[in-house]
Write a protein that holds these residues in place. Structure first.
Motif, short mmCIF file in Angstrom:
data_model
loop_
_atom_site.label_atom_id
_atom_site.label_comp_id
_atom_site.label_asym_id
_atom_site.label_seq_id
_atom_site.Cartn_x
_atom_site.Cartn_y
_atom_site.Cartn_z
N THR A 10 0.84 -1.20 -0.21
CA THR A 10 0.03 0.16 -0.11
C THR A 10 0.95 1.21 -0.02
N ILE A 11 0.32 2.25 -0.85
CA ILE A 11 1.26 3.46 -0.82
C ILE A 11 0.17 4.54 -0.39
N SER A 12 0.65 5.22 0.77
CA SER A 12 0.09 6.48 1.14
C SER A 12 1.17 7.59 0.87
N ARG A 13 0.57 8.82 0.63
CA ARG A 13 1.55 9.75 0.27
C ARG A 13 0.91 11.15 0.24
N GLN A 14 1.83 12.19 0.53
CA GLN A 14 1.35 13.54 0.70
C GLN A 14 1.36 13.88 -0.75
N PHE A 15 0.60 14.91 -0.94
CA PHE A 15 0.29 15.65 -2.37
C PHE A 15 1.62 16.38 -2.70
N GLY A 16 2.01 15.85 -4.07
CA GLY A 16 3.24 16.34 -4.62
C GLY A 16 4.55 15.95 -4.45
N ASN A 137 8.79 22.81 0.59
CA ASN A 137 9.64 23.55 -0.39
C ASN A 137 9.91 22.36 -1.76
N CYS A 138 9.97 21.19 -1.51
CA CYS A 138 10.20 20.25 -2.60
C CYS A 138 8.99 20.00 -3.17
N ARG A 139 8.03 19.74 -2.55
CA ARG A 139 6.65 19.46 -3.13
C ARG A 139 6.07 20.57 -3.80
N LYS A 140 6.38 21.95 -3.45
CA LYS A 140 5.81 23.07 -4.16
C LYS A 140 6.70 23.17 -5.64
N ARG A 141 8.08 23.10 -5.60
CA ARG A 141 8.54 23.18 -6.79
C ARG A 141 8.22 21.94 -7.79
N ARG A 142 7.94 20.68 -7.37
CA ARG A 142 7.31 19.51 -8.13
C ARG A 142 6.00 20.03 -8.62
N ILE A 143 5.11 20.39 -7.61
CA ILE A 143 3.70 20.60 -8.29
C ILE A 143 3.56 21.81 -9.21
N ALA A 144 4.40 23.06 -9.02
CA ALA A 144 4.62 23.93 -9.93
C ALA A 144 5.00 23.84 -11.22
N SER A 145 6.03 22.77 -11.21
CA SER A 145 6.53 22.50 -12.48
C SER A 145 5.62 21.64 -13.25
N LYS A 146 5.08 20.52 -12.51
CA LYS A 146 4.33 19.60 -13.08
C LYS A 146 2.71 20.28 -13.75
N TYR A 147 2.26 21.22 -13.04
CA TYR A 147 0.93 21.76 -13.54
C TYR A 147 1.25 22.94 -14.16
N ALA A 156 -1.03 26.37 -2.14
CA ALA A 156 -2.36 26.34 -1.71
C ALA A 156 -2.85 24.93 -1.98
N MET A 157 -2.45 24.01 -3.24
CA MET A 157 -2.96 22.90 -3.45
C MET A 157 -2.50 22.02 -2.28
N ILE A 158 -1.36 22.11 -1.88
CA ILE A 158 -0.70 21.13 -0.79
C ILE A 158 -1.60 21.20 0.37
N VAL A 159 -1.90 22.53 0.81
CA VAL A 159 -2.67 22.79 2.03
C VAL A 159 -4.11 21.91 1.75
N ASP A 160 -4.97 22.32 0.68
CA ASP A 160 -6.11 21.70 0.52
C ASP A 160 -6.24 20.19 0.36
N ASN A 161 -5.04 19.84 -0.38
CA ASN A 161 -5.01 18.13 -0.49
C ASN A 161 -4.65 17.53 0.47
N ASP A 162 -3.78 18.02 1.49
CA ASP A 162 -3.35 17.37 2.75
C ASP A 162 -4.41 17.36 3.79
N ARG A 190 12.68 13.56 -1.12
CA ARG A 190 13.36 14.92 -1.43
C ARG A 190 14.77 14.61 -2.34
N LYS A 191 15.52 13.52 -1.99
CA LYS A 191 16.73 13.47 -2.62
C LYS A 191 16.66 12.18 -3.44
#
Length: 206
Positions: A10-16, A137-147, A156-162, A190-191
């Protein structure tokens, strides 16, 4: 976990964090089924509705979980609301998904993305429950690049999804989504990146 016998991951994950991609690549390398979209197909058959109707419930416009979150935010803010019908529908959908997951997992090894899989299979004798996380910060960069959005919008997407995932998990399982005690492995990606994370997890499995 013994991968020579029928197993469940099973994989549970934070958004991004790339958790879905990690789960998909892990399933590919192990040669097993990825349970994500397939779950919706099972639910559609159980409720005798077309697949598109179920997909609409969980699609981005509107996202079913967002509606669920909005309802509970209003409820917790003290709004007077008799949510029995909505709550019953939500629990029926959750239980239908859980039943579909158990049915598929009872037939073959699989990797399960989200859907509180860690809780559904908490007592399974041959399972590996994973939580994927990273700093904001890692998640923000990934989401900003992906979308292709700004980092402020990504935040804001991180806050809502988490918040949504935490609330969903707490409501249907009574557990804290980010409590490490729910999992066998928690991994800060992150690494690592997607492939590095999968390499690490494959070593854990081996």
């Amino acid at each position: 976990m013994n991968k020579e016998d029928k197993f469940i991951i099973t994989i549970s994950r934070q958004f991004g964090t790339g958790g879905h991609e990690i789960g998909a690549e892990l399933a590919r390398r192990l040669g097993v089924k990825l349970l994500d979209k397939q779950i919706l197909n099972e639910v559609a058959r159980k409720f005798c509705v077309v697949e598109e109707a179920i997909e609409k419930i969980e699609s981005r416009n509107p996202l079913w979980r967002d509606d669920f979150t909005q309802f509970y935010r209003s409820y917790m803010a003290g709004a007077e609301y008799n949510g029995q019908e909505h709550d019953q529908t939500s629990h029926q959908l959750f239980e239908a998904q859980a039943e579909a997951i158990r049915k598929i997992a009872g037939q073959e090894s699989c990797v399960i993305i989200g859907r509180c899989g860690f809780h559904i299979f908490r007592d399974h004798p041959n399972s590996l429950k994973i939580f994927i996380h990273a700093d904001d910060n890692c998640r923000k960069r990934r989401i900003a690049s992906k979308y292709d959005i700004s980092e402020s919008d990504a935040a804001a997407m991180i806050v809502d999804n988490d918040y949504s995932r935490e609330l969903y998990t707490k409501t249907f399982t009574g557990t804290d989504w980010q409590d490490a005690r729910n999992y066998d492995v928690t991994l800060n990606v992150r690494k690592f990146g997607v492939n590095g994370a999968v390499d690490f997890l494959m070593q854990c499995i081996e």
